[in-house]
Design a protein around this motif. Structure first.
Motif, PDB file in Angstrom:
ATOM      1  N   ILE A  42      -0.965  -3.790  -1.901  1.00 43.78           N
ATOM      2  CA  ILE A  42      -0.869  -4.670  -3.060  1.00 43.78           C
ATOM      3  C   ILE A  42      -2.124  -5.524  -3.028  1.00 43.78           C
ATOM      4  N   GLU A  43      -2.902  -5.434  -4.084  1.00 42.98           N
ATOM      5  CA  GLU A  43      -4.123  -6.232  -4.214  1.00 42.98           C
ATOM      6  C   GLU A  43      -3.774  -7.470  -5.026  1.00 42.98           C
ATOM      7  N   VAL A  44      -4.056  -8.630  -4.459  1.00 46.90           N
ATOM      8  CA  VAL A  44      -3.696  -9.898  -5.089  1.00 46.90           C
ATOM      9  C   VAL A  44      -4.973 -10.649  -5.436  1.00 46.90           C
ATOM     10  N   SER A  45      -5.020 -11.158  -6.668  1.00 41.33           N
ATOM     11  CA  SER A  45      -6.157 -12.005  -7.048  1.00 41.33           C
ATOM     12  C   SER A  45      -5.632 -13.240  -7.763  1.00 41.33           C
ATOM     13  N   SER A  86      -0.222 -21.080   1.830  1.00 43.92           N
ATOM     14  CA  SER A  86       0.899 -22.030   1.795  1.00 43.92           C
ATOM     15  C   SER A  86       1.421 -22.298   0.377  1.00 43.92           C
ATOM     16  N   HIS A  87       0.713 -21.856  -0.650  1.00 49.93           N
ATOM     17  CA  HIS A  87       1.118 -22.124  -2.032  1.00 49.93           C
ATOM     18  C   HIS A  87       1.457 -20.876  -2.840  1.00 49.93           C
ATOM     19  N   LEU A  88       1.333 -19.710  -2.218  1.00 47.48           N
ATOM     20  CA  LEU A  88       1.650 -18.459  -2.895  1.00 47.48           C
ATOM     21  C   LEU A  88       2.397 -17.563  -1.913  1.00 47.48           C
ATOM     22  N   GLN A  89       3.639 -17.272  -2.224  1.00 46.80           N
ATOM     23  CA  GLN A  89       4.421 -16.367  -1.386  1.00 46.80           C
ATOM     24  C   GLN A  89       4.886 -15.194  -2.238  1.00 46.80           C
ATOM     25  N   ILE A  90       4.951 -14.038  -1.589  1.00 45.35           N
ATOM     26  CA  ILE A  90       5.341 -12.819  -2.295  1.00 45.35           C
ATOM     27  C   ILE A  90       6.369 -12.068  -1.480  1.00 45.35           C
ATOM     28  N   LYS A  91       7.386 -11.609  -2.176  1.00 41.92           N
ATOM     29  CA  LYS A  91       8.344 -10.681  -1.591  1.00 41.92           C
ATOM     30  C   LYS A  91       8.171  -9.356  -2.317  1.00 41.92           C
ATOM     31  N   ALA A  92       8.118  -8.276  -1.549  1.00 46.58           N
ATOM     32  CA  ALA A  92       8.092  -6.931  -2.132  1.00 46.58           C
ATOM     33  C   ALA A  92       9.364  -6.227  -1.692  1.00 46.58           C
ATOM     34  N   ASN A  93      10.079  -5.683  -2.653  1.00 46.40           N
ATOM     35  CA  ASN A  93      11.334  -4.985  -2.375  1.00 46.40           C
ATOM     36  C   ASN A  93      12.300  -5.875  -1.595  1.00 46.40           C
ATOM     37  N   GLY A  94      12.281  -7.171  -1.905  1.00 48.31           N
ATOM     38  CA  GLY A  94      13.205  -8.116  -1.299  1.00 48.31           C
ATOM     39  C   GLY A  94      12.788  -8.664   0.052  1.00 48.31           C
ATOM     40  N   LYS A  95      11.635  -8.223   0.587  1.00 48.47           N
ATOM     41  CA  LYS A  95      11.191  -8.683   1.909  1.00 48.47           C
ATOM     42  C   LYS A  95       9.912  -9.495   1.794  1.00 48.47           C
ATOM     43  N   GLN A  96       9.887 -10.623   2.517  1.00 43.83           N
ATOM     44  CA  GLN A  96       8.679 -11.449   2.560  1.00 43.83           C
ATOM     45  C   GLN A  96       7.535 -10.635   3.148  1.00 43.83           C
ATOM     46  N   ILE A  97       6.357 -10.711   2.512  1.00 42.71           N
ATOM     47  CA  ILE A  97       5.202  -9.961   3.006  1.00 42.71           C
ATOM     48  C   ILE A  97       4.076 -10.922   3.378  1.00 42.71           C
ATOM     49  N   ASN A  98       3.264 -10.511   4.315  1.00 40.74           N
ATOM     50  CA  ASN A  98       2.124 -11.309   4.745  1.00 40.74           C
ATOM     51  C   ASN A  98       0.868 -10.825   4.052  1.00 40.74           C
ATOM     52  N   MET A  99       0.189 -11.752   3.423  1.00 43.34           N
ATOM     53  CA  MET A  99      -1.052 -11.424   2.744  1.00 43.34           C
ATOM     54  C   MET A  99      -2.226 -11.658   3.683  1.00 43.34           C
ATOM     55  N   GLN A 100      -3.198 -10.776   3.607  1.00 43.57           N
ATOM     56  CA  GLN A 100      -4.440 -10.935   4.353  1.00 43.57           C
ATOM     57  C   GLN A 100      -5.492 -11.485   3.399  1.00 43.57           C
ATOM     58  N   TYR A 101      -6.100 -12.577   3.763  1.00 46.30           N
ATOM     59  CA  TYR A 101      -7.147 -13.189   2.949  1.00 46.30           C
ATOM     60  C   TYR A 101      -8.396 -12.315   3.025  1.00 46.30           C
ATOM     61  N   LEU A 115      -6.742 -11.366  -1.991  1.00 46.12           N
ATOM     62  CA  LEU A 115      -5.881 -11.135  -0.836  1.00 46.12           C
ATOM     63  C   LEU A 115      -5.372  -9.698  -0.911  1.00 46.12           C
ATOM     64  N   GLU A 116      -4.840  -9.215   0.201  1.00 43.65           N
ATOM     65  CA  GLU A 116      -4.333  -7.852   0.210  1.00 43.65           C
ATOM     66  C   GLU A 116      -3.130  -7.756   1.131  1.00 43.65           C
ATOM     67  N   VAL A 117      -2.206  -6.878   0.754  1.00 42.99           N
ATOM     68  CA  VAL A 117      -1.036  -6.582   1.566  1.00 42.99           C
ATOM     69  C   VAL A 117      -1.076  -5.089   1.848  1.00 42.99           C
ATOM     70  N   GLU A 118      -1.010  -4.726   3.127  1.00 41.12           N
ATOM     71  CA  GLU A 118      -1.086  -3.318   3.515  1.00 41.12           C
ATOM     72  C   GLU A 118       0.288  -2.757   3.840  1.00 41.12           C
ATOM     73  N   LYS A 119       0.360  -1.433   3.863  1.00 40.42           N
ATOM     74  CA  LYS A 119       1.539  -0.681   4.296  1.00 40.42           C
ATOM     75  C   LYS A 119       2.762  -0.944   3.428  1.00 40.42           C
ATOM     76  N   ILE A 120       2.562  -0.834   2.128  1.00 40.71           N
ATOM     77  CA  ILE A 120       3.671  -0.933   1.186  1.00 40.71           C
ATOM     78  C   ILE A 120       3.914   0.482   0.651  1.00 40.71           C
ATOM     79  N   VAL A 128       7.435 -13.472  -6.924  1.00 43.04           N
ATOM     80  CA  VAL A 128       6.268 -14.313  -6.699  1.00 43.04           C
ATOM     81  C   VAL A 128       6.704 -15.768  -6.783  1.00 43.04           C
ATOM     82  N   THR A 129       6.420 -16.529  -5.719  1.00 45.72           N
ATOM     83  CA  THR A 129       6.630 -17.974  -5.721  1.00 45.72           C
ATOM     84  C   THR A 129       5.244 -18.601  -5.729  1.00 45.72           C
ATOM     85  N   ASN A 130       4.923 -19.259  -6.820  1.00 48.70           N
ATOM     86  CA  ASN A 130       3.571 -19.772  -7.034  1.00 48.70           C
ATOM     87  C   ASN A 130       3.637 -21.266  -7.321  1.00 48.70           C
TER      88      ASN A 130
END
Length: 168
Positions: A42-45, A86-101, A115-120, A128-130
């Protein structure tokens, strides 16, 4: 007003303010999640007005912030990473994911953060909690886009609301 017309109205307002060197009257940021099926990422901008972003970083971290100074880019990367995580959290398929800056860049009057999330392996939903800039403005608007293939789901989140869920 349709979401597309609203989005373009915001963009036009922003460009008019830039052209006349006026403080922008809207406090808005955009966040986009794009599922890359081939790479299983998941590519996040995030796109935030630089003046607002520098203000909140200076306020929260009690230091001089200059996102345009290449001599302190590494230091700015650390501050930005800390704030965004600390100001943007994402859950994918109901699970909290860690973003890499990944990094940031300045584009005219805005700062783009990547940011990027691998292995999805699959992407059926995103929550998205923003709360970006919520600690600076009580009229903050966050436009969120979640993209999977050719399907785009978008919304605007108005302070104090902070969540958007997209199901595919």
């Amino acid at each position: 007003m349709s979401k597309i017309k609203f989005f373009f109205a915001i963009l036009i307002c922003g460009y008019v303010c830039l052209a006349f060197n006026v403080k922008h009257p809207l406090h808005v940021s955009t966040t986009e999640l794009n599922y890359n099926k081939q790479e299983k990422t998941i590519e996040v901008s995030c796109r935030i007005f630089t003046d607002d972003f520098e203000s909140i970083l200076a306020k929260n971290y009690k230091q001089k912030i200059d996102l345009t100074n290449p001599a302190i880019k590494g230091k700015m990367d650390e501050v930005i990473k800390k704030y965004i995580i600390s100001h943007l959290q994402i859950k994918a398929n109901g699970k909290q994911i860690n973003m890499q800056y990944v990094g940031f860049e300045i584009d005219h009057e805005a700062t783009n953060i990547y940011l990027e999330v691998e292995k999805i392996n699959s992407f059926k939903s995103a929550e998205v909690t923003n709360i970006i800039l919520y600690d600076l403005f009580d009229d903050q608007m966050s436009i969120v886009h979640v993209v999977k293939g050719k399907t785009r789901k978008s919304t605007k989140i108005l302070y104090p609301d902070k969540k958007f869920t997209a199901n595919f």
